[in-house]
Every structure is written in C-alpha cells, then in structure tokens.
Design an enzyme around this catalytic site. Structure first.
Site: not given
Ligand code: BG6
Length: 522
Positions: A211-212, A274
C-alpha cells in the site's frame, strides 16, 4: 527493526559501484550521526507486468534512486511480461523511464551501470517455460523477489506457476518473497480467495502486500508524532477530541484508467486501503515495540472496532458521487461518464464520504469523517483533529466564540503539521484571533524525502514487512467495505454529482451538518 532511520547516502558513480559505501555518512548535516544500517544483500527482482505504467513511473525510478544512493549494488532486475521484447529493448525502454524527475540529472555512465543489471523474460503468465528461465536469470543472487504488477486477473496464474516451479522455496542462504500490488481483491470474498491462493505456496512471512501510502514519510511520521512526543497522547482520546476529518482529494480524473476504475470506484480504490492506513495509524494503541507484528496487530484491532454500517444505515453514514464536466486550473474537463472506458450510464463513484465510529474505550463517541474524490478543486491529503471547546469561554470577539483548536497533519503535497491556536491580537483591547503554528518538512529537513516506492522496495529487500499489510488487516477492512458496497446496491443509494473542480457534492455537507460541523475548506 528500525523503521524510522533509513537515510540516503551520497550519490556518486564510485559510490554506486562500491560495496563499502553503505555506511557512508549522510551529506546532510542534519542527519550526521545516523548511518544507513540496513544493508540489503544481493537479490534478483522479477517484475511481472514490466511493460506497464507502474514499472515506468515508479519501480524503475525507485530502484535507480536506491542504486545511485549506493543503497543497492548487487542485484538483477528481470522484467517478465508478454511483449516479445529483448533484453536490449527492455534496457532502452528503462533508459527512457529515467528521463524524468531526479533520475534525469544522472550521468550516462551511472545509467549504463544500472541498465546493465536489467534482463527480460518474454512469456505469457501461464506458460511454465517462462518460469523455467527464472533461476538462470538470478545468477547467484541470494534473494528472489517476485513483484506482481500485472492486472489482478493474472495473479492466480503467476502464483500457481511460481509455486509449481518451486520458486516459493528460498535458495540456500537466501530468501524468496512476493510483493503483491493492489487491488488485493475487490470485496471480501475475492480478497480471501487471493490470499488463499498465495497461502497455498507462500508463507505469510514471505508475502508483502503493498500500500504505497505506507511508504510516504508523512504517513510514517504519524507514529513518531504520537509516540515520540508526550504532549499528544494525553489529548488523543474522546475526552479531548471532538471529531476527526481525513481528506484525500485529487484534482486528476481517471485519465487512461477508465476501464480499471469502472470495476473499482473511490471506496475500493482509496478508502479500503489508503484511507484506512491513515485512520489506523492515527487511532491505534501504542504497539509496545517497533515490530511488524506488534504494529499490524494494533491496526487490525482498530479495524475490528469500526462500528459496522448496516444496510439500513448506508444512506445516513455514506455519500457517493460522480464528477460532472467542469473546470480545473482554467481548463474544461469532461465528466466521468464521458471519460474513455467509462459506461455512459456508469454507477461507479468517483467521490465518497463516510462517517465512521470506533467503538473502543479511547474513541467511542468521536465521529471520524473520511472523504476522497477525483477531480476535486486541488490535490490535498490531510488529517484534521478537532479538539473540544474549553469548558468555559472567557473571550468573545464581536460576540463570536473563538474556534476550537485543531491539529492539521499535512500529508501531501504540503508536508508538515500545523496547530491552530487562539491568540490575543496586540492592542489595548482583548481581541482573540486564531493563528497557525506551522512545521514544514521542507524547511526543517531540506529536500530529503525519498519516494514511497524506494522505502517499500528497500524494506522488502531487508525483510521488514511493517509497512506492508497483513492478511487479517486486508480481510478485516474488506469485511467493512463490502457491507457498504452491498448496502449501496440493495438500497439503490443515490449517486450524487459534483462539478469537476469543486469541493465535492452538496450531499457530503449534510453528513457533518447533522452534528453541527463543517468540512475543512479544501
Ligand atoms: C492509487 C489509486 O492507489 O493511488 C489512484 O489507484 C490514485 O487512483 C493514487 O490516484 C493516489 O496516490 P497518491 O500517492 O498520488 O496520493
């Protein structure tokens, strides 16, 4: 485990080639005294779906950054995908992936040294012959990391073939690990199915569900903020906190991902993973120790304490909506139903707002509002903790009570923390005005923030799964989310709309108005 003190070291070509540079002192004087203590051994990283966007935008740049910082030096990166590319073709593609961002400034020699480590296996995902080439490509590396970044319908074939070929077994003196990109299922049943497929071959300790958001510095800082300072915890409960707002707003639309997004929607795409990471780190109990198991167990307890939203309650506690045509940064943009790959009568939500409650002794009675959406007026991820009013107010300005205190944790694009406190305006009469006490990462630490994927890949290389999600965590959050999805379809919950470039649908305001509160301005 040291989850907080991984710091970059100087980037030079000689450093990139040396094995001895891992303890090089930082070039940033603020970090003097901290050394990089977690040396990843040699490894072969196989990227399934190496021709896709994630490899281009995130994985190759992150690996290159770790390389230039001298953090990784003995490794091979092997693309595994259907396209009939050769090793040279993949290397050339990867060179173009380094034409953006910080990698652009690196010299050709450094890029050549990195690209030399790339290889490519052209195979369909269900062909055992492709998997038979895996071992040879590792060329004596200690570890094997299999990174699944294909569309999720390919996962079962990849897992099965890796298992049948015995790649779940660690090579002598090494390890075998598998990283799985989201989505981990699209409801509880499919998440369980995928987890069961993984468990048929890999032990839970070998599985790294990514989960980044957990790779973001500001997200990791939530635990430091709470448990490394004594001033917050005494206030961090239902005696002092009035309510919490978590916002993950994006100004981008679905872009080229219309097809994927149609089968997902904001609740699955952003909340299940997230937003729940932010929520659990913000509200969990002290874990006792900094171990992956201890931290993840505390997060699961929060997920289990979320008050279920029953079918009958979905219309009271949730709002879903789609963006319509509008203007973002002066430019006209289409509505969701006009995007490529989206059905003209689509019922997929691009915005969702929820009121949540945590039924435990610390948080009972504190409403937690969460919202996320695409094509909102700006990109902003933040957590706002609103405190209760003092029991007795002495001061009024123009008959108005001063606003209650709030603590705003800015996750992105601003990174920092602000306290909103009330202060006397200088002068002969007592007038009170709210002021901000701000901490900004940039001014405190300079430009030291590594990309989320760098941190996460490195953690997997050293065998630290703290910032990855455990099976029970994923399934518990899906259990909660799946009930809302079912409630929406059974109740035919209305799909509100909001113009692109706005702060979201009007209906979302009502969620808070019920309790006399308002969303923070986007
Ligand atoms: C991803 C989603 O996991 O996270 C995307 O699939 C989203 O739809 C993105 O745009 C958002 O990531 P960040 O790091 O830009 O907040």
């Amino acid at each position: 485990m040291s989850i907080f003190f991984v710091k970059s070291v100087a980037a030079t070509l000689s450093a990139a080639h040396s094995d001895n540079n891992l303890n090089t002192m930082s070039t940033n004087p603020l970090l003097d005294g901290l050394t990089f203590a977690r040396e990843p051994g040699s490894f072969a990283l196989y990227i399934f779906g190496a021709t896709g966007d994630l490899t281009r935008k995130k994985l190759i740049p992150a690996l290159f950054s770790l390389f230039t910082k001298g953090i990784i030096s003995h490794f091979r990166i092997i693309g595994f995908a259907r396209r009939p590319w050769t090793r040279e073709f993949f290397q050339n593609e990867a060179r173009s992936m380094l034409d953006h961002g910080p990698a652009r400034a690196a010299s050709t020699a450094v890029k050549d040294a990195f690209l030399e480590k790339l290889d490519y296996i052209s195979s369909t995902f269900d062909n055992p012959e492709g998997y038979a080439q895996i071992e040879a490509a590792a060329q004596g590396m200690e570890g094997r990391i299999f990174y699944l970044s294909t569309p999720p319908n390919e996962y079962p074939a990849i897992i099965e073939n890796l298992g049948r070929a015995g790649h779940h077994h660690a090579p002598p003196g090494g390890y075998s690990r598998i990283i799985v990109e989201k989505p981990i299922g699209r409801d509880l049943a499919s998440a369980k199915e995928l987890n069961t497929q993984l468990a048929a071959w890999f032990d839970e300790s070998q599985i790294y569900r990514i989960d980044h958001y957990l790779g973001k510095e500001t997200v990791q800082n939530l635990l430091v903020l709470r448990f490394c300072n004594n001033i917050f915890e005494p206030l961090w409960n239902n005696h002092f906190v009035d309510h919490i707002q978590i916002t993950i707003a994006e100004s981008i639309g679905v872009g080229t991902r219309g097809n994927y997004y149609e089968s997902s929607g904001a609740l699955r795409d952003m909340i299940q993973n997230h937003a729940f990471q932010l929520l659990t780190l913000l509200t969990m109990e002290h874990p006792g120790e900094l171990s992956a198991e201890a931290i993840r167990s505390e997060k699961v307890k929060i997920l289990k304490s979320l008050r279920p939203i029953t079918f009958r309650e979905v219309n009271r506690y949730t709002v879903r909506a789609q963006y319509s045509q509008g203007v973002i940064e002066g430019e006209e943009v289409p509505g969701y139903r006009q995007e490529n790959g989206v059905a003209p009568d689509s019922m997929t939500e691009t915005y969702v707002a929820l009121e949540l409650g945590i039924d435990n002794w610390r948080w009972a009675g504190v409403p937690i509002y969460v919202r996320t959406g695409k094509r909102l007026s700006r990109k902003s991820t933040e957590i706002a903790v609103y405190f209760k009013e003092p029991p007795h107010q002495l001061f009024r300005t123009g008959g108005q009570l001063p606003p209650p205190n709030s603590l705003i944790i800015h996750i992105q694009p601003e990174e920092g923390i602000s306290w909103n406190v009330n202060s006397k305006v200088p002068g002969y009469i007592t007038t009170v005005r709210p002021v901000n006490m701000d901490f900004a990462y940039g001014s405190a630490f300079g430009d030291t923030t590594p990309e989320a994927y760098e941190r996460l890949l490195l953690d997997c290389m050293v065998g630290d799964s703290t910032l990855y999600t455990r099976r029970d965590e994923v399934e518990t959050s899906w259990a909660f989310i799946t009930r809302i999805l079912q409630g929406w379809s059974q109740n035919q919950t209305p799909m509100a709309s909001y113009p692109a470039g706005s702060a979201g649908p009007e209906d979302a305001k009502a969620l808070l108005n019920h309790r006399g509160k308002k969303w923070r301005k986007l």
